[in-house]
Motif scaffolding. Structure first.
Motif, mmCIF file in Angstrom:
data_model
loop_
_atom_site.group_PDB
_atom_site.id
_atom_site.type_symbol
_atom_site.label_atom_id
_atom_site.label_comp_id
_atom_site.label_asym_id
_atom_site.label_seq_id
_atom_site.Cartn_x
_atom_site.Cartn_y
_atom_site.Cartn_z
ATOM 1 N N VAL A 1 15.309 4.326 72.634
ATOM 2 C CA VAL A 1 16.926 4.876 73.439
ATOM 3 C C VAL A 1 18.534 5.127 72.842
ATOM 4 C CG1 VAL A 1 17.809 5.984 75.292
ATOM 5 C CG2 VAL A 1 14.943 5.151 75.781
ATOM 6 N N ALA A 2 18.848 3.889 72.529
ATOM 7 C CA ALA A 2 19.438 3.580 71.974
ATOM 8 C C ALA A 2 20.481 4.328 70.371
ATOM 9 C CB ALA A 2 20.277 2.379 71.597
ATOM 10 N N ASN A 3 18.723 4.100 69.757
ATOM 11 C CA ASN A 3 19.189 4.696 67.820
ATOM 12 C C ASN A 3 19.368 5.829 68.275
ATOM 13 O OD1 ASN A 3 16.051 2.399 67.060
ATOM 14 N ND2 ASN A 3 18.288 1.629 66.914
ATOM 15 N N LEU B 1 29.328 7.209 67.247
ATOM 16 C CA LEU B 1 28.605 6.637 68.650
ATOM 17 C C LEU B 1 27.922 5.547 69.071
ATOM 18 C CD1 LEU B 1 28.395 10.204 70.213
ATOM 19 C CD2 LEU B 1 30.299 8.715 70.415
ATOM 20 N N ALA B 2 27.743 4.528 69.755
ATOM 21 C CA ALA B 2 27.281 3.717 70.151
ATOM 22 C C ALA B 2 26.265 4.072 71.514
ATOM 23 C CB ALA B 2 27.455 2.718 69.828
ATOM 24 N N LEU B 3 25.353 3.380 72.283
ATOM 25 C CA LEU B 3 24.981 3.067 73.732
ATOM 26 C C LEU B 3 25.443 1.764 73.581
ATOM 27 C CD1 LEU B 3 23.516 4.122 76.326
ATOM 28 C CD2 LEU B 3 21.308 4.119 75.302
ATOM 29 N N ASN B 4 25.008 0.990 73.462
ATOM 30 C CA ASN B 4 25.129 -0.980 73.696
ATOM 31 C C ASN B 4 26.200 -1.798 72.932
ATOM 32 O OD1 ASN B 4 22.519 -0.817 74.549
ATOM 33 N ND2 ASN B 4 21.406 -0.695 72.717
ATOM 34 N N GLU B 5 26.440 -0.942 71.854
ATOM 35 C CA GLU B 5 27.858 -1.705 71.592
ATOM 36 C C GLU B 5 27.736 -1.226 69.669
ATOM 37 O OE1 GLU B 5 24.504 -3.279 69.669
ATOM 38 O OE2 GLU B 5 24.968 -4.233 71.207
ATOM 39 N N ILE B 6 29.270 -1.240 69.069
ATOM 40 C CA ILE B 6 30.172 -1.350 67.689
ATOM 41 C C ILE B 6 30.452 -2.429 67.216
ATOM 42 C CG2 ILE B 6 31.538 -0.227 67.182
ATOM 43 C CD1 ILE B 6 31.419 2.219 68.139
ATOM 44 N N GLY C 1 27.699 -1.223 79.106
ATOM 45 C CA GLY C 1 26.997 -1.997 80.617
ATOM 46 C C GLY C 1 25.429 -1.679 80.345
ATOM 47 N N THR C 2 25.364 -0.761 79.650
ATOM 48 C CA THR C 2 23.865 -0.861 78.508
ATOM 49 C C THR C 2 23.682 -1.708 77.707
ATOM 50 O OG1 THR C 2 24.187 1.888 79.554
ATOM 51 C CG2 THR C 2 22.182 0.584 77.930
ATOM 52 N N GLY C 3 23.927 -1.886 77.172
ATOM 53 C CA GLY C 3 24.829 -2.745 75.883
ATOM 54 C C GLY C 3 24.955 -4.673 76.965
ATOM 55 N N SER C 4 25.752 -4.865 78.040
ATOM 56 C CA SER C 4 25.539 -5.777 78.501
ATOM 57 C C SER C 4 24.477 -7.158 78.569
ATOM 58 C CB SER C 4 26.230 -5.488 79.628
ATOM 59 O OG SER C 4 27.698 -5.242 79.928
ATOM 60 N N ASP D 1 24.284 -0.236 67.455
ATOM 61 C CA ASP D 1 22.973 -0.663 67.769
ATOM 62 C C ASP D 1 22.644 -0.602 66.817
ATOM 63 O OD1 ASP D 1 24.461 0.519 70.351
ATOM 64 O OD2 ASP D 1 23.268 2.716 70.488
ATOM 65 N N GLY D 2 22.815 -1.723 65.777
ATOM 66 C CA GLY D 2 22.352 -2.807 64.637
ATOM 67 C C GLY D 2 21.316 -1.182 63.705
ATOM 68 N N MET D 3 22.437 -0.472 63.577
ATOM 69 C CA MET D 3 22.049 0.672 62.677
ATOM 70 C C MET D 3 22.422 0.441 61.767
ATOM 71 S SD MET D 3 20.541 3.706 64.775
ATOM 72 C CE MET D 3 19.335 4.093 62.867
ATOM 73 N N GLU D 4 22.514 -0.781 60.995
ATOM 74 C CA GLU D 4 23.253 -1.040 59.246
ATOM 75 C C GLU D 4 23.521 0.345 58.907
ATOM 76 O OE1 GLU D 4 24.216 -5.231 58.497
ATOM 77 O OE2 GLU D 4 22.583 -5.309 59.910
#
Length: 299
Positions: free
Chosen positions: A95-97, A160-165, A201-204, A271-274
Motif C-alpha cells: 500500500v505504501a509502495n 510523495l511517500a506514505l510512511n517516510e522520506i 503517523g502511518t510510518g510511526s 518508503d524504501g523505494m531507492e
C-alpha cells in the motif's frame, strides 16, 4: 458519458516466483532452500494463498467495470486514472509502495496472508471484495484519509511517500548539507550526517519509531490521520564546521523543512523505494512537508 470505474489490482511477485526465476524449477528451488535449512512447502503455500486471493478479487470486480493489473516493479510506469479504484492485494508495505503514484483515488487493502501481515493497511479479506468495490465507488464511502509527506526540489522534482522520506548519502558515506526551517530569516545549520528521516503517523510504526525509541525522544509520534510530521537527523557529526543542535522536530500544515545540498550527491526516496529517487547535487534545495494529497484508504 463518464467512464465506468476501473479496478486496478496491485500485486507483487511472490517469494516462490522469485525462487523459480532464479533456479529454474521447483526441484532446484527446493534443493537450494533445503541446503539452508528451509522448506519450500511453506513458501509454496504462501504463493498459492496470494494467487488465490488475487483470483478471488478479480472475480469480484463488477461486470460493467474495467479491470487492470500492475505488478509492484512496474508501478512507476503505470498511469492511474481519476476513475480508478485501486485494490492492493498483498502486504501492508505494498500500500505504501503504490500511495506515491496516486492522487486521491480510493484504495482497498486485501490481506493475502492474515496472521503473518500486521494488517494495518491491508485490513480486509478477499471474500469481502465485492462489498468493498461498491463501498469504494460510492460517493458516501467511508475512508481514512492518511497523511502523506512530500519533498519538492528547486528544479520542480516532487516525491510523495506514505510512511517516510529519507534524504541522505546513496552509500555508506556522509551527506553534507544545510538544514533549517523554511521560513524567511530562519537560520540553517551546516551538518554532516548519515541522513534525515521525515515521517508520518502511518510510518510511526516502522523506521521512524525505531529512531524515536533509540533517542528516547520527548516528541509525540503522530497518528495516521494527524496533520503532523516528525523528523530526525541520523548520526549528526559535530566538527568545527558542522553542528548537531538541530536534529529533531515536528512539522505542521504551514511548516516546511529546508535542506540545501553541500556535497556531490544526496538521494531522496520514499518508503524504501531507492530505485525511484530524486538525485540532488551541490547547491540544490529541497523542501519537505505535509502533502496536500492524502491516501484515501477504504475502511
Amino acid at each position: 458519458m463518464s467512464l465506468a470505474p476501473r479496478a486496478v489490482l496491485v500485486h507483487r511477485t511472490t517469494e516462490y516466483e522469485e525462487l523459480l526465476a532464479r533456479h529454474g524449477t521447483h526441484g532446484q528451488a527446493e534443493f537450494f532452500l533445503s541446503s539452508r535449512g528451509r522448506s519450500i512447502e511453506e513458501v509454496a503455500r504462501r504463493h498459492a494463498r496470494a494467487r488465490q486471493a488475487l483470483a478471488d478479487v478479480a472475480a469480484a470486480v463488477p461486470l460493467q467495470w474495467r479491470q487492470s493489473r500492475v505488478e509492484r516493479a512496474d508501478l512507476d510506469r503505470f498511469l492511474f486514472g481519476p476513475e480508478d479504484v485501486v485494490v492492493v492485494v498483498g502486504q501492508d508495505g505494498l500500500v505504501a509502495n503504490v500511495a506515491k503514484y496516486l492522487s486521491g483515488q480510493p484504495v482497498v487493502g486485501i490481506d493475502t496472508d492474515p496472521g503473518r501481515n500486521p494488517g494495518v493497511l491491508v485490513r480486509h479479506r478477499s471474500g469481502d471484495a465485492a462489498a468493498l468495490f461498491r463501498a469504494a465507488a460510492s460517493p458516501g464511502g467511508t475512508t481514512d484519509d492518511l497523511t502523506m509527506v512530500e519533498a519538492v526540489a528547486d528544479d520542480t522534482q516532487r516525491l510523495l511517500a506514505l510512511n517516510e522520506i529519507y534524504l541522505g548519502p546513496p552509500g555508506h558515506q556522509t551527506a553534507r548539507y544545510r538544514l533549517g526551517p523554511d521560513a524567511e530569516g530562519s537560520p540553517a545549520e551546516p551538518q554532516a550526517s548519515s541522513g534525515v528521516l521525515v515521517g508520518t503517523g502511518t510510518g510511526s510504526t516502522g523506521w521512524l519509531r525505531s529512531l524515536w525509541q533509540e533517542r528516547g525522544s520527548a516528541l509525540t509520534l503522530p497518528g495516521p490521520t494527524d496533520p503532523r510530521l516528525v523528523w530526525f537527523v541520523r548520526e549528526a557529526w559535530p566538527s568545527p564546521t558542522t553542528g548537531t543542535s538541530l536534529v529533531a522536530g515536528e512539522l505542521r500544515h504551514d511548516q516546511r523543512l529546508r535542506l540545501t545540498v553541500e556535497s556531490d550527491r544526496v538521494a531522496v526516496f520514499g518508503d524504501g523505494m531507492e530505485g525511484d529517487a530524486l538525485d540532488l547535487t551541490w547547491g540544490q534545495t529541497v523542501r519537505i512537508g505535509i502533502s496536500a494529497t492524502s491516501l484515501r484508504l477504504t475502511v
